[in-house]
Write a protein that holds these residues in place. Sequence first.
Motif, PDB file in Angstrom:
ATOM      1  N   ILE A  40      -4.185  -2.292   9.263  1.00 36.98           N
ATOM      2  CA  ILE A  40      -2.993  -1.495   8.980  1.00 36.98           C
ATOM      3  C   ILE A  40      -3.093  -0.879   7.584  1.00 36.98           C
ATOM      4  CG2 ILE A  40      -0.473  -1.538   8.913  1.00 36.98           C
ATOM      5  CD1 ILE A  40      -0.602  -4.058  10.626  1.00 36.98           C
ATOM      6  N   VAL A  41      -3.558  -1.709   6.621  1.00 37.74           N
ATOM      7  CA  VAL A  41      -3.706  -1.183   5.266  1.00 37.74           C
ATOM      8  C   VAL A  41      -4.707  -0.042   5.257  1.00 37.74           C
ATOM      9  CG1 VAL A  41      -4.496  -1.724   2.951  1.00 37.74           C
ATOM     10  CG2 VAL A  41      -3.099  -3.368   4.201  1.00 37.74           C
ATOM     11  N   SER A  42      -5.805  -0.220   5.973  1.00 39.91           N
ATOM     12  CA  SER A  42      -6.832   0.825   5.994  1.00 39.91           C
ATOM     13  C   SER A  42      -6.285   2.094   6.625  1.00 39.91           C
ATOM     14  CB  SER A  42      -8.056   0.345   6.773  1.00 39.91           C
ATOM     15  OG  SER A  42      -8.627  -0.759   6.124  1.00 39.91           O
ATOM     16  N   VAL A  43      -5.456   1.929   7.663  1.00 40.54           N
ATOM     17  CA  VAL A  43      -4.865   3.111   8.299  1.00 40.54           C
ATOM     18  C   VAL A  43      -3.901   3.774   7.326  1.00 40.54           C
ATOM     19  CG1 VAL A  43      -3.355   3.890  10.149  1.00 40.54           C
ATOM     20  CG2 VAL A  43      -5.157   2.232  10.633  1.00 40.54           C
ATOM     21  N   VAL A  44      -3.045   2.952   6.697  1.00 37.27           N
ATOM     22  CA  VAL A  44      -2.051   3.497   5.780  1.00 37.27           C
ATOM     23  C   VAL A  44      -2.732   4.206   4.614  1.00 37.27           C
ATOM     24  CG1 VAL A  44      -0.281   2.861   4.105  1.00 37.27           C
ATOM     25  CG2 VAL A  44      -0.265   1.843   6.372  1.00 37.27           C
ATOM     26  N   LEU A  45      -3.765   3.573   4.063  1.00 39.03           N
ATOM     27  CA  LEU A  45      -4.427   4.137   2.898  1.00 39.03           C
ATOM     28  C   LEU A  45      -5.530   5.102   3.286  1.00 39.03           C
ATOM     29  CD1 LEU A  45      -4.724   1.101   0.463  1.00 39.03           C
ATOM     30  CD2 LEU A  45      -3.420   3.175   0.114  1.00 39.03           C
ATOM     31  N   ASN A  46      -5.714   5.296   4.592  1.00 41.55           N
ATOM     32  CA  ASN A  46      -6.739   6.222   5.073  1.00 41.55           C
ATOM     33  C   ASN A  46      -8.124   5.857   4.523  1.00 41.55           C
ATOM     34  OD1 ASN A  46      -7.888   8.378   6.360  1.00 41.55           O
ATOM     35  ND2 ASN A  46      -7.450   9.812   4.689  1.00 41.55           N
ATOM     36  N   LEU A  47      -8.479   4.589   4.644  1.00 35.15           N
ATOM     37  CA  LEU A  47      -9.754   4.132   4.104  1.00 35.15           C
ATOM     38  C   LEU A  47     -10.863   4.325   5.140  1.00 35.15           C
ATOM     39  CD1 LEU A  47      -8.677   0.737   2.511  1.00 35.15           C
ATOM     40  CD2 LEU A  47      -8.793   2.979   1.439  1.00 35.15           C
ATOM     41  N   PRO A  48     -11.985   4.887   4.714  1.00 37.82           N
ATOM     42  CA  PRO A  48     -13.086   5.074   5.666  1.00 37.82           C
ATOM     43  C   PRO A  48     -13.860   3.775   5.879  1.00 37.82           C
ATOM     44  CG  PRO A  48     -13.718   5.917   3.533  1.00 37.82           C
ATOM     45  CD  PRO A  48     -12.315   5.408   3.385  1.00 37.82           C
ATOM     46  N   THR A  49     -13.159   2.707   6.233  1.00 39.38           N
ATOM     47  CA  THR A  49     -13.836   1.451   6.487  1.00 39.38           C
ATOM     48  C   THR A  49     -13.929   1.240   7.997  1.00 39.38           C
ATOM     49  OG1 THR A  49     -11.734   0.313   6.341  1.00 39.38           O
ATOM     50  CG2 THR A  49     -13.049   0.369   4.355  1.00 39.38           C
ATOM     51  N   THR A  50     -14.488   0.107   8.383  1.00 40.41           N
ATOM     52  CA  THR A  50     -14.730  -0.102   9.812  1.00 40.41           C
ATOM     53  C   THR A  50     -13.471  -0.493  10.567  1.00 40.41           C
ATOM     54  OG1 THR A  50     -15.401  -2.312   9.201  1.00 40.41           O
ATOM     55  CG2 THR A  50     -17.151  -0.724   9.647  1.00 40.41           C
ATOM     56  N   GLY A  51     -12.447  -0.972   9.860  1.00 37.60           N
ATOM     57  CA  GLY A  51     -11.249  -1.454  10.533  1.00 37.60           C
ATOM     58  C   GLY A  51     -10.615  -0.445  11.486  1.00 37.60           C
ATOM     59  N   PRO A  52     -10.175   0.714  10.970  1.00 35.24           N
ATOM     60  CA  PRO A  52      -9.533   1.695  11.860  1.00 35.24           C
ATOM     61  C   PRO A  52     -10.477   2.162  12.962  1.00 35.24           C
ATOM     62  CG  PRO A  52      -9.205   2.271   9.548  1.00 35.24           C
ATOM     63  CD  PRO A  52     -10.182   1.140   9.578  1.00 35.24           C
ATOM     64  N   PRO A  68      -6.969   0.389  -3.229  1.00 30.03           N
ATOM     65  CA  PRO A  68      -7.157  -0.425  -2.017  1.00 30.03           C
ATOM     66  C   PRO A  68      -7.673  -1.831  -2.325  1.00 30.03           C
ATOM     67  CG  PRO A  68      -8.726   1.385  -2.093  1.00 30.03           C
ATOM     68  CD  PRO A  68      -7.721   1.648  -3.148  1.00 30.03           C
ATOM     69  N   ALA A  69      -8.563  -1.930  -3.330  1.00 34.26           N
ATOM     70  CA  ALA A  69      -9.083  -3.257  -3.669  1.00 34.26           C
ATOM     71  C   ALA A  69      -7.938  -4.159  -4.123  1.00 34.26           C
ATOM     72  CB  ALA A  69     -10.153  -3.156  -4.755  1.00 34.26           C
ATOM     73  N   LEU A  70      -7.038  -3.613  -4.919  1.00 30.06           N
ATOM     74  CA  LEU A  70      -5.915  -4.397  -5.414  1.00 30.06           C
ATOM     75  C   LEU A  70      -4.964  -4.764  -4.268  1.00 30.06           C
ATOM     76  CD1 LEU A  70      -4.725  -5.508  -8.047  1.00 30.06           C
ATOM     77  CD2 LEU A  70      -3.301  -3.486  -8.175  1.00 30.06           C
ATOM     78  N   VAL A  71      -4.673  -3.777  -3.411  1.00 29.09           N
ATOM     79  CA  VAL A  71      -3.773  -4.046  -2.286  1.00 29.09           C
ATOM     80  C   VAL A  71      -4.337  -5.156  -1.410  1.00 29.09           C
ATOM     81  CG1 VAL A  71      -2.847  -3.098  -0.155  1.00 29.09           C
ATOM     82  CG2 VAL A  71      -2.747  -1.763  -2.255  1.00 29.09           C
ATOM     83  N   LEU A  72      -5.643  -5.029  -1.132  1.00 29.94           N
ATOM     84  CA  LEU A  72      -6.261  -6.034  -0.271  1.00 29.94           C
ATOM     85  C   LEU A  72      -6.364  -7.378  -0.978  1.00 29.94           C
ATOM     86  CD1 LEU A  72      -9.046  -3.866   1.342  1.00 29.94           C
ATOM     87  CD2 LEU A  72      -6.956  -4.712   2.400  1.00 29.94           C
ATOM     88  N   ALA A 127       0.836  -1.196   0.000  1.00 30.44           N
ATOM     89  CA  ALA A 127       0.000   0.000   0.000  1.00 30.44           C
ATOM     90  C   ALA A 127       0.876   1.252   0.000  1.00 30.44           C
ATOM     91  CB  ALA A 127      -0.917  -0.009   1.222  1.00 30.44           C
ATOM     92  N   LEU A 128       1.906   1.238   0.847  1.00 28.16           N
ATOM     93  CA  LEU A 128       2.810   2.395   0.905  1.00 28.16           C
ATOM     94  C   LEU A 128       3.495   2.618  -0.434  1.00 28.16           C
ATOM     95  CD1 LEU A 128       4.501   2.024   4.408  1.00 28.16           C
ATOM     96  CD2 LEU A 128       3.075   3.907   3.600  1.00 28.16           C
ATOM     97  N   VAL A 129       3.999   1.516  -1.014  1.00 25.27           N
ATOM     98  CA  VAL A 129       4.713   1.640  -2.284  1.00 25.27           C
ATOM     99  C   VAL A 129       3.777   2.162  -3.363  1.00 25.27           C
ATOM    100  CG1 VAL A 129       5.853   0.323  -4.112  1.00 25.27           C
ATOM    101  CG2 VAL A 129       6.406  -0.138  -1.716  1.00 25.27           C
ATOM    102  N   LEU A 130       2.554   1.613  -3.412  1.00 26.92           N
ATOM    103  CA  LEU A 130       1.585   2.058  -4.421  1.00 26.92           C
ATOM    104  C   LEU A 130       1.246   3.532  -4.231  1.00 26.92           C
ATOM    105  CD1 LEU A 130      -1.104  -0.699  -5.065  1.00 26.92           C
ATOM    106  CD2 LEU A 130       0.466   0.345  -6.680  1.00 26.92           C
ATOM    107  N   MET A 131       1.106   3.937  -2.964  1.00 27.48           N
ATOM    108  CA  MET A 131       0.790   5.345  -2.682  1.00 27.48           C
ATOM    109  C   MET A 131       1.915   6.249  -3.162  1.00 27.48           C
ATOM    110  SD  MET A 131      -0.923   5.393   1.064  1.00 27.48           S
ATOM    111  CE  MET A 131      -1.205   7.135   1.220  1.00 27.48           C
ATOM    112  N   TRP A 132       3.139   5.813  -2.840  1.00 31.22           N
ATOM    113  CA  TRP A 132       4.290   6.618  -3.249  1.00 31.22           C
ATOM    114  C   TRP A 132       4.355   6.705  -4.780  1.00 31.22           C
ATOM    115  CZ3 TRP A 132       8.425   4.603  -6.085  1.00 31.22           C
ATOM    116  CH2 TRP A 132       9.464   5.505  -6.329  1.00 31.22           C
TER     117      TRP A 132
END
Lengths: 327, 340
Positions: free
Chosen positions: A269-281, A197-201, A154-159
């Motif tokens: 962790i992925v949701s936190v890194v990607l700042n996803l508004p999902t229920t995880g964080p 995010p779908a791809l990362v997950l 996720a970090l690499v893709l974001m960068w």
Amino acid sequence: MGAYIIRRLILVIPTVFAISVISFVIIQLPPGDFLTAYVATLESAGQIVDQAQADALREQYGLGDSVWVQYWKWLSGVLTGDFGFSFQWQRPVSELIGERMALTILLSVASLLLVWVISLPIGVYSAVKQYSVTDYVFTFISFVGLGIPNFLLALVLMWWGFSTFGTSVGGLFSPEYVDAPWSVAKAIDFLSHLWIPALVLAIGGIAGLIRIMRANLLDELPKLYVTTARAKGMSEAKLVLKYPVRVALNPFVSTIGWTLPGLVSGSIIVSVVLNLPTTGPMLLTALQSQDMFLAGAILLLLSVLTVVGTLVSDILLAWLDPRIRFH
Amino acid sequence: MVDVVLDVQNLRAGFPTPEGFVKAVDGASFSVRRGETIGVVGESGCGKSITARTILRISGTSDQNLSGRIEYRPPGRNAIDLLGLRANGPEIRAIRGAEISMIFQEPMTAFSPVHTIGNQIVEALRLHRDVTYEEARVAAIGMLKRVEMSNAERSIDAYPHQLSGGMRQRAMIAMALMCSPQVLLADEPTTALDVTTQAQILSLIREIKEALGMSVVMITHDLGVVAETSQTVAVMYLGRVVEIAPVRAIFNDAKHPYTKALLASVPKLESRERLEPVSGMVPSPFNRPSGCPFNDRCPAAMPGVCDVRMPSETNVGDEHTVSCFLYGGDEDGSRRVDGL
């Protein structure tokens, strides 16, 4: 088939009840409650909290009652759609998690579809062309995919997304749409954000399912029924898809059941890194601050979704495989 | 000249394995006449199943490990060398199931467990004939009735695990016969069945063979099955056909020591003598004896002859040939099959 579905549906009821008990126990397990944590935070910030005020709050939310009463109050609320009140956010839980839950489900379904669409053909190809160069390449890539932690990806893709396209790829919406009401433009924006995010997950699942599909199909290919189909004069491509792939498909259907919990628990962790508004964080912070009604509601809903996912995959399996249906 | 529908000449087929190259079929020759049942007998591992599968090119052997000639002579058309066709190409696929079809030992595993038998039988017809699903289904029910499937209209929608072994084998036969093939390859069709069912299935195959005028290659390790079904018998040992004769000649006047040994190992009602097993074990496929493949187990082996050279086919009677030095084997005039 009908009887099977009814039997499975009836089994859902005690399962969900047991889940509600366990969710409640889990959120009750840590010592103290939200108020003690809240008071401790305020005191550490140097504020003085009036004991009487705290007691009043405790009384208001029923935190002083026995565990059974608390459970009963909570459960009867849940059954009428009232999931209680989030202390931390000072808003009703149902209001808080509604959209996040919908986005979580959407994201799960999107990544599940990605997993299937990518891993099915590759797995079949790898098995049919076992030990070919392409098989080795796919095997290598899938082991790498299994090995890379997805938050790193996720970090690499974001960068990469940021440095190449100059846009932020975090979140599920562009900043101007985050609080906007739903519209066609927002939906398009959502879809354009969804794939990263779908791809990362999906990566871990893709890599795993390629291996499973390949191994399963390699088990099925030497079976006699494949030879029978060949002896009938069927073309290779047609017979592989109609017979052994069909039998090897079962684990794919089973993935429906574990995708949702995997997405939530394994990818906070992925949701936190990607700042996803999902229920995880949200679940993570709710558990940290002992925001019990929020945490309980998320735990319960996700567990119920898992049960529903398992139910759907069981019914699909029975439909796919008559040996399950008749036993 | 006799009317031959399938002629197998000097067939060799093998597989590379991590332990070495396995010669599964090592120069087998026999021919199948139109309308006749030929029994191919031999112990496990003698290459009889591989031979049958190689005829349809479904043995999984790669082309460089195949040699010899398998000539299929369809009525009214030119002969086709099946080994010359591309594996899984359209030409061989047009023959598979339509002109030469096959039934297998294990009817349970030979059907896909997740498709109805009807689905799989209908498919057999629709792959080769331009018929609608409904027409094919009607034909399939008709064929199931013909193979005496109980309750054909309902059984067609059954899954394999819902049928008994005998019924599954009937369904298998129905599937193989959907296109009225010229040749039916039956690979131990009754081995997995109990004796009563076995007798029913054998008589069914015999009846249908008569009615359709097709040829049957009956592969079996059971001399009883051969006696009951076949007109001609080919005895195989380690990938070679060591003796071919009309069924009477095999049972009354067997020549090859291996055939004699096989017959001696079968219990007979009138005899109270002890059974004699064939001495020794089938040699490992990686460690085949030199010369005649049977020489290390043969009671009549001649040292310096049998373990040095390979015997060739010798005619010993009316349509009776044997590959053994006891009867010539390398004299002039005998048909040399194998130079090695």
